[in-house]
Design a protein around this motif. Structure first.
Motif, PDB file in Angstrom:
ATOM      1  N   VAL A   1       0.971  -1.493  -0.331  1.00 42.65           N
ATOM      2  CA  VAL A   1      -0.411  -0.030   0.268  1.00 42.65           C
ATOM      3  C   VAL A   1       1.222   1.398   0.264  1.00 42.65           C
ATOM      4  O   VAL A   1       1.216   2.049  -0.704  1.00 42.65           O
ATOM      5  N   ARG A   2       2.160   1.074   1.174  1.00 44.28           N
ATOM      6  CA  ARG A   2       3.109   2.534   0.397  1.00 44.28           C
ATOM      7  C   ARG A   2       3.128   2.429  -0.763  1.00 44.28           C
ATOM      8  O   ARG A   2       3.225   3.674  -1.086  1.00 44.28           O
ATOM      9  N   ASP A   3       3.748   1.880  -1.634  1.00 39.61           N
ATOM     10  CA  ASP A   3       4.747   1.521  -2.618  1.00 39.61           C
ATOM     11  C   ASP A   3       3.815   2.152  -3.774  1.00 39.61           C
ATOM     12  O   ASP A   3       3.725   2.936  -4.194  1.00 39.61           O
ATOM     13  N   ALA A   4       1.751   1.822  -2.948  1.00 37.70           N
ATOM     14  CA  ALA A   4       1.015   2.145  -4.235  1.00 37.70           C
ATOM     15  C   ALA A   4       0.960   3.300  -4.176  1.00 37.70           C
ATOM     16  O   ALA A   4       0.718   3.996  -5.268  1.00 37.70           O
ATOM     17  N   LEU A   5       0.665   3.986  -3.090  1.00 35.81           N
ATOM     18  CA  LEU A   5       0.729   5.392  -2.971  1.00 35.81           C
ATOM     19  C   LEU A   5       1.321   6.442  -3.257  1.00 35.81           C
ATOM     20  O   LEU A   5       1.186   7.338  -3.496  1.00 35.81           O
ATOM     21  N   LYS A   6       2.938   5.978  -3.651  1.00 32.39           N
ATOM     22  CA  LYS A   6       3.901   6.173  -4.219  1.00 32.39           C
ATOM     23  C   LYS A   6       3.983   6.335  -5.644  1.00 32.39           C
ATOM     24  O   LYS A   6       5.009   6.508  -6.108  1.00 32.39           O
ATOM     25  N   GLY A   7       2.682   6.003  -5.781  1.00 35.14           N
ATOM     26  CA  GLY A   7       2.822   5.801  -6.966  1.00 35.14           C
ATOM     27  C   GLY A   7       3.000   4.408  -8.216  1.00 35.14           C
ATOM     28  O   GLY A   7       3.242   3.908  -9.218  1.00 35.14           O
ATOM     29  N   ALA A   8       3.216   3.119  -7.134  1.00 39.09           N
ATOM     30  CA  ALA A   8       3.911   1.998  -7.992  1.00 39.09           C
ATOM     31  C   ALA A   8       2.600   1.378  -8.247  1.00 39.09           C
ATOM     32  O   ALA A   8       1.463   1.493  -7.565  1.00 39.09           O
ATOM     33  N   CYS A   9       2.572   1.000  -9.343  1.00 36.84           N
ATOM     34  CA  CYS A   9       1.393  -0.174  -9.696  1.00 36.84           C
ATOM     35  C   CYS A   9       1.964  -1.402 -10.576  1.00 36.84           C
ATOM     36  O   CYS A   9       0.861  -2.240 -11.153  1.00 36.84           O
ATOM     37  N   ARG A  10       2.855  -1.544 -11.392  1.00 37.92           N
ATOM     38  CA  ARG A  10       3.541  -3.043 -11.843  1.00 37.92           C
ATOM     39  C   ARG A  10       3.829  -3.574 -11.273  1.00 37.92           C
ATOM     40  O   ARG A  10       5.036  -3.154  -9.938  1.00 37.92           O
ATOM     41  N   PHE A  11       3.815  -5.489 -11.062  1.00 36.24           N
ATOM     42  CA  PHE A  11       4.335  -6.314 -10.391  1.00 36.24           C
ATOM     43  C   PHE A  11       5.784  -6.161 -10.123  1.00 36.24           C
ATOM     44  O   PHE A  11       6.803  -5.558  -9.070  1.00 36.24           O
ATOM     45  N   GLY A  12       6.625  -5.761 -10.672  1.00 37.53           N
ATOM     46  CA  GLY A  12       7.700  -5.390 -11.187  1.00 37.53           C
ATOM     47  C   GLY A  12       8.507  -4.328 -10.252  1.00 37.53           C
ATOM     48  O   GLY A  12       9.469  -4.344  -9.642  1.00 37.53           O
ATOM     49  N   GLU A  13       7.505  -3.384 -10.241  1.00 38.57           N
ATOM     50  CA  GLU A  13       7.432  -2.132  -9.493  1.00 38.57           C
ATOM     51  C   GLU A  13       7.663  -2.594  -8.050  1.00 38.57           C
ATOM     52  O   GLU A  13       8.868  -1.856  -6.836  1.00 38.57           O
ATOM     53  N   PHE A  14       6.776  -3.140  -7.507  1.00 36.85           N
ATOM     54  CA  PHE A  14       6.633  -3.914  -6.109  1.00 36.85           C
ATOM     55  C   PHE A  14       7.922  -4.372  -6.168  1.00 36.85           C
ATOM     56  O   PHE A  14       8.163  -4.713  -4.624  1.00 36.85           O
ATOM     57  N   GLN A  15       7.991  -5.535  -6.630  1.00 34.37           N
ATOM     58  CA  GLN A  15       9.209  -6.229  -6.343  1.00 34.37           C
ATOM     59  C   GLN A  15      10.424  -5.397  -6.025  1.00 34.37           C
ATOM     60  O   GLN A  15      10.745  -6.156  -5.303  1.00 34.37           O
ATOM     61  N   LYS A  16      10.949  -4.999  -7.269  1.00 33.99           N
ATOM     62  CA  LYS A  16      11.706  -4.135  -7.255  1.00 33.99           C
ATOM     63  C   LYS A  16      12.082  -3.609  -5.683  1.00 33.99           C
ATOM     64  O   LYS A  16      13.416  -3.269  -5.204  1.00 33.99           O
ATOM     65  N   SER A  17      10.894  -2.589  -4.982  1.00 30.54           N
ATOM     66  CA  SER A  17      11.124  -1.985  -4.336  1.00 30.54           C
ATOM     67  C   SER A  17      11.323  -2.498  -2.892  1.00 30.54           C
ATOM     68  O   SER A  17      11.447  -2.677  -1.542  1.00 30.54           O
ATOM     69  N   LEU A  18      10.497  -3.363  -3.449  1.00 27.97           N
ATOM     70  CA  LEU A  18      10.676  -4.453  -1.683  1.00 27.97           C
ATOM     71  C   LEU A  18      11.270  -5.891  -1.743  1.00 27.97           C
ATOM     72  O   LEU A  18      11.696  -6.160  -0.265  1.00 27.97           O
ATOM     73  N   GLY A  19      11.829  -5.994  -2.819  1.00 26.25           N
ATOM     74  CA  GLY A  19      12.683  -7.462  -2.412  1.00 26.25           C
ATOM     75  C   GLY A  19      12.070  -8.362  -2.611  1.00 26.25           C
ATOM     76  O   GLY A  19      12.488  -9.690  -1.579  1.00 26.25           O
ATOM     77  N   LEU A  20      10.986  -9.204  -2.556  1.00 28.41           N
ATOM     78  CA  LEU A  20       9.314  -9.892  -2.449  1.00 28.41           C
ATOM     79  C   LEU A  20      10.236 -11.003  -3.021  1.00 28.41           C
ATOM     80  O   LEU A  20      10.083 -10.643  -4.546  1.00 28.41           O
ATOM     81  N   ALA A  21      10.149 -12.328  -2.181  1.00 30.95           N
ATOM     82  CA  ALA A  21      10.253 -13.518  -3.491  1.00 30.95           C
ATOM     83  C   ALA A  21       8.272 -13.082  -4.737  1.00 30.95           C
ATOM     84  O   ALA A  21       7.779 -13.014  -4.104  1.00 30.95           O
ATOM     85  N   LYS A  22       9.151 -13.582  -5.688  1.00 26.08           N
ATOM     86  CA  LYS A  22       7.629 -13.373  -6.835  1.00 26.08           C
ATOM     87  C   LYS A  22       6.716 -13.549  -5.839  1.00 26.08           C
ATOM     88  O   LYS A  22       5.328 -13.464  -6.201  1.00 26.08           O
ATOM     89  N   ASN A  23       6.683 -15.361  -5.933  1.00 24.70           N
ATOM     90  CA  ASN A  23       5.539 -16.274  -5.350  1.00 24.70           C
ATOM     91  C   ASN A  23       5.406 -15.346  -3.924  1.00 24.70           C
ATOM     92  O   ASN A  23       3.373 -15.594  -3.997  1.00 24.70           O
ATOM     93  N   ILE A  24       5.696 -15.155  -3.183  1.00 25.09           N
ATOM     94  CA  ILE A  24       4.963 -14.172  -2.401  1.00 25.09           C
ATOM     95  C   ILE A  24       3.902 -13.385  -2.538  1.00 25.09           C
ATOM     96  O   ILE A  24       3.341 -12.702  -1.953  1.00 25.09           O
ATOM     97  N   LEU A  25       4.477 -12.274  -3.260  1.00 22.93           N
ATOM     98  CA  LEU A  25       4.362 -11.068  -4.101  1.00 22.93           C
ATOM     99  C   LEU A  25       3.338 -11.216  -4.568  1.00 22.93           C
ATOM    100  O   LEU A  25       2.266 -10.588  -4.388  1.00 22.93           O
ATOM    101  N   SER A  26       3.162 -12.056  -5.747  1.00 24.84           N
ATOM    102  CA  SER A  26       1.887 -12.349  -6.181  1.00 24.84           C
ATOM    103  C   SER A  26       0.457 -13.396  -5.053  1.00 24.84           C
ATOM    104  O   SER A  26      -0.482 -11.935  -5.451  1.00 24.84           O
ATOM    105  N   ALA A  27       0.806 -13.198  -4.107  1.00 26.71           N
ATOM    106  CA  ALA A  27       0.075 -14.212  -3.412  1.00 26.71           C
ATOM    107  C   ALA A  27      -0.452 -12.951  -2.809  1.00 26.71           C
ATOM    108  O   ALA A  27      -2.068 -12.743  -2.507  1.00 26.71           O
ATOM    109  N   ARG A  28       0.553 -11.652  -2.144  1.00 27.32           N
ATOM    110  CA  ARG A  28      -0.013 -10.489  -0.889  1.00 27.32           C
ATOM    111  C   ARG A  28      -1.397 -10.052  -2.243  1.00 27.32           C
ATOM    112  O   ARG A  28      -2.165  -9.410  -2.154  1.00 27.32           O
TER     113      ARG A  28
END
Length: 164
Positions: free
Chosen positions: A29-56
């Motif tokens: 939510v923090r990143d979306a409030l800053k304008g992130a909207c693509r899976f890759g943007e969230f993944q790059k910012s958070l360094g989260l495993a793709k499967n976990i990010l996808s589930a969230r």
């Protein structure tokens, strides 16, 4: 230990935590409030495993915090955008941020600060106030059982129908 489901609890705090209590959810939510909207943007910012990010992200869409929209640039990708309900979490994040500023940083320690774009000044600290504007402390409030006074949330089925 197995996680307890709190979606039917009478306590609004418990229900809210059932939906957004995972730290990754609030960071998304923090990143979306800053304008992130693509899976890759969230993944790059958070360094989260793709499967976990996808589930969230999937859970956040199911819970009405995010919605999927076609990419603005016309590419075949989808983008994640905050719903009105998701955008309301900004206040929660500001409260959490201000608590952290006050309690988790030493005097003079560098940190990210939140500024008003128009004035360039720090955002005013949030305060708990009564209906008549008085500042309230924990001793000034109590919690009792009552009825919801906010508009009822839309069911998953209603949200799905409206998305079609």
């Amino acid at each position: 230990m197995r996680r307890t489901c709190l979606k039917n609890a009478k306590c609004p705090v418990a229900r809210s935590l059932d939906t957004v209590g995972d730290w990754w959810t609030l960071l998304i939510v923090r990143d979306a409030l800053k304008g992130a909207c693509r899976f890759g943007e969230f993944q790059k910012s958070l360094g989260l495993a793709k499967n976990i990010l996808s589930a969230r992200l999937r859970t956040m869409v199911e819970n009405g915090i995010l919605e999927l929209q076609p990419a603005a640039d016309g590419s075949p990708h989808n983008e994640y955008h905050l719903t009105a309900s998701g955008a309301q979490l900004q206040l929660v994040l500001v409260a959490l941020r201000q608590w952290g500023e006050r309690n988790l940083f030493e005097q003079g320690e560098p940190m990210m600060v939140m500024l008003d774009k128009e004035s360039g000044q720090p955002v005013q600290r949030l305060q708990l106030t009564s209906q008549d504007g008085r500042m309230l402390t924990p001793a000034d409030v109590h919690v009792k059982e009552g009825a919801a006074n906010a508009p009822l949330k839309k069911s998953k089925q209603t949200r799905a129908r409206q998305a079609r």
